[in-house]
Design a protein around this motif. Structure first.
Motif, PDB file in Angstrom:
ATOM      1  N   ASP A 151     -38.789 -25.724   6.709  1.00 24.38           N
ATOM      2  CA  ASP A 151     -38.306 -27.106   6.827  1.00 24.38           C
ATOM      3  C   ASP A 151     -36.863 -27.149   7.299  1.00 24.38           C
ATOM      4  O   ASP A 151     -36.062 -27.983   6.869  1.00 24.38           O
ATOM      5  CB  ASP A 151     -38.435 -27.844   5.492  1.00 24.38           C
ATOM      6  N   GLY A 152     -36.529 -26.215   8.190  1.00 23.74           N
ATOM      7  CA  GLY A 152     -35.199 -26.193   8.786  1.00 23.74           C
ATOM      8  C   GLY A 152     -34.114 -25.609   7.913  1.00 23.74           C
ATOM      9  O   GLY A 152     -32.946 -25.585   8.315  1.00 23.74           O
ATOM     10  N   GLN A 153     -34.478 -25.094   6.716  1.00 29.96           N
ATOM     11  CA  GLN A 153     -33.488 -24.553   5.800  1.00 29.96           C
ATOM     12  C   GLN A 153     -33.681 -23.047   5.615  1.00 29.96           C
ATOM     13  O   GLN A 153     -34.796 -22.592   5.340  1.00 29.96           O
ATOM     14  CB  GLN A 153     -33.592 -25.248   4.431  1.00 29.96           C
ATOM     15  N   PRO A 154     -32.599 -22.246   5.764  1.00 28.64           N
ATOM     16  CA  PRO A 154     -32.707 -20.807   5.491  1.00 28.64           C
ATOM     17  C   PRO A 154     -33.055 -20.580   4.024  1.00 28.64           C
ATOM     18  O   PRO A 154     -32.389 -21.098   3.127  1.00 28.64           O
ATOM     19  CB  PRO A 154     -31.305 -20.277   5.820  1.00 28.64           C
ATOM     20  N   THR A 155     -34.118 -19.822   3.786  1.00 29.27           N
ATOM     21  CA  THR A 155     -34.600 -19.604   2.426  1.00 29.27           C
ATOM     22  C   THR A 155     -34.803 -18.116   2.196  1.00 29.27           C
ATOM     23  O   THR A 155     -35.484 -17.455   2.995  1.00 29.27           O
ATOM     24  CB  THR A 155     -35.945 -20.327   2.203  1.00 29.27           C
ATOM     25  N   PRO A 156     -34.226 -17.521   1.131  1.00 29.06           N
ATOM     26  CA  PRO A 156     -34.468 -16.105   0.839  1.00 29.06           C
ATOM     27  C   PRO A 156     -35.971 -15.844   0.685  1.00 29.06           C
ATOM     28  O   PRO A 156     -36.638 -16.510  -0.101  1.00 29.06           O
ATOM     29  CB  PRO A 156     -33.712 -15.877  -0.474  1.00 29.06           C
ATOM     30  N   THR A 157     -36.481 -14.897   1.446  1.00 27.80           N
ATOM     31  CA  THR A 157     -37.921 -14.656   1.500  1.00 27.80           C
ATOM     32  C   THR A 157     -38.204 -13.160   1.410  1.00 27.80           C
ATOM     33  O   THR A 157     -37.660 -12.371   2.180  1.00 27.80           O
ATOM     34  CB  THR A 157     -38.507 -15.213   2.811  1.00 27.80           C
ATOM     35  N   ARG A 158     -39.057 -12.792   0.485  1.00 23.92           N
ATOM     36  CA  ARG A 158     -39.432 -11.383   0.338  1.00 23.92           C
ATOM     37  C   ARG A 158     -40.533 -11.023   1.332  1.00 23.92           C
ATOM     38  O   ARG A 158     -41.401 -11.847   1.630  1.00 23.92           O
ATOM     39  CB  ARG A 158     -39.903 -11.098  -1.087  1.00 23.92           C
ATOM     40  N   ILE A 159     -40.483  -9.783   1.803  1.00 20.13           N
ATOM     41  CA  ILE A 159     -41.463  -9.279   2.758  1.00 20.13           C
ATOM     42  C   ILE A 159     -42.242  -8.157   2.089  1.00 20.13           C
ATOM     43  O   ILE A 159     -41.652  -7.232   1.513  1.00 20.13           O
ATOM     44  CB  ILE A 159     -40.774  -8.788   4.048  1.00 20.13           C
ATOM     45  N   TYR A 160     -43.572  -8.245   2.151  1.00 19.17           N
ATOM     46  CA  TYR A 160     -44.453  -7.289   1.493  1.00 19.17           C
ATOM     47  C   TYR A 160     -45.285  -6.530   2.522  1.00 19.17           C
ATOM     48  O   TYR A 160     -45.575  -7.043   3.599  1.00 19.17           O
ATOM     49  CB  TYR A 160     -45.411  -8.003   0.525  1.00 19.17           C
TER      50      TYR A 160
END
Length: 210
Positions: A151-160
């Motif tokens: 939604d246009g916002q940088p969000t910390p995201t884990r990668i598996y």
């Protein structure tokens, strides 16, 4: 208190620096390096006493656009680059970059930085803890973490790494699950679960769980 036999996941990573533009890289050379890293991983698994039917190896290449300051792990297999060249690997990187950051960089060369083999397996261990009710959630291996646009916002995201997920594993969104030939996105507010057939089931979390 009573002793019990349980299992835990053990893993280790073997990597080699290989800085090449994809256009200048050799598929056969990459496959040879991966074979060597895989052999080291197998030796480690055997030294750990992990049974062959519980052993696994996941291969990846850390990739980036030329002069970019960060890399993305991209799944691959030695036989893929040995027989099919690097076109599919480059396209997979472009697609993953677009999914993670919302854009590609046409006209910018992609680059391999590291090659990696991760050996993993289930190890039996003896514990002295009393069993508790409920099912234990298997460990879900995080291979990296980046800010991803939602939604246009940088969000910390884990990668598996999909290859290392086991039945019962639960992953809270936002998350990215990568594998050899596809990528799965778990949106914020959703949860992914791995069923007994290794399918990934994604459902929205209830308002009470958020």
């Amino acid at each position: 208190m009573r002793s019990a036999i349980s299992s835990r996941t053990s893993e280790t990573s073997f990597a080699q620096t290989y800085i090449r533009l994809v256009a200048d890289a050799s598929g056969s050379e990459i496959a040879e390096i991966l074979d060597g890293l895989g052999a080291r991983a197998i030796q480690w698994l055997e030294d750990e006493g992990i049974q062959k039917d519980k052993q696994g190896i996941a291969y990846s290449a850390d990739m980036r656009y030329h002069r970019q300051g960060y890399e993305i792990p991209v799944a691959l297999e030695p036989h893929e680059v040995r027989t099919g060249g690097l076109t599919a690997l480059e396209e997979r990187f472009n697609g993953l970059h677009e999914q993670l950051y919302g854009f590609r960089m046409p006209g910018t060369a992609s680059e391999i930085v590291n090659l990696r083999a991760v050996g993993y397996g289930a190890v039996r261990s003896r514990t002295c803890r009393r069993r508790t009710r409920g099912k234990r959630t298997p460990w879900a291996p995080v291979v990296d973490e980046h800010d991803v646009l939602f939604d246009g916002q940088p969000t910390p995201t884990r990668i598996y790494d999909r290859a290392r997920l086991r039945p019962g594993a639960m992953i809270e969104g936002p998350a990215i699950i990568t594998e050899f030939d596809s990528t799965t996105v778990v949106l914020p507010g959703y949860r992914a679960a791995v069923d007994r057939n290794f399918n990934i089931l994604i459902n929205p979390r209830t308002s009470e769980e958020r």
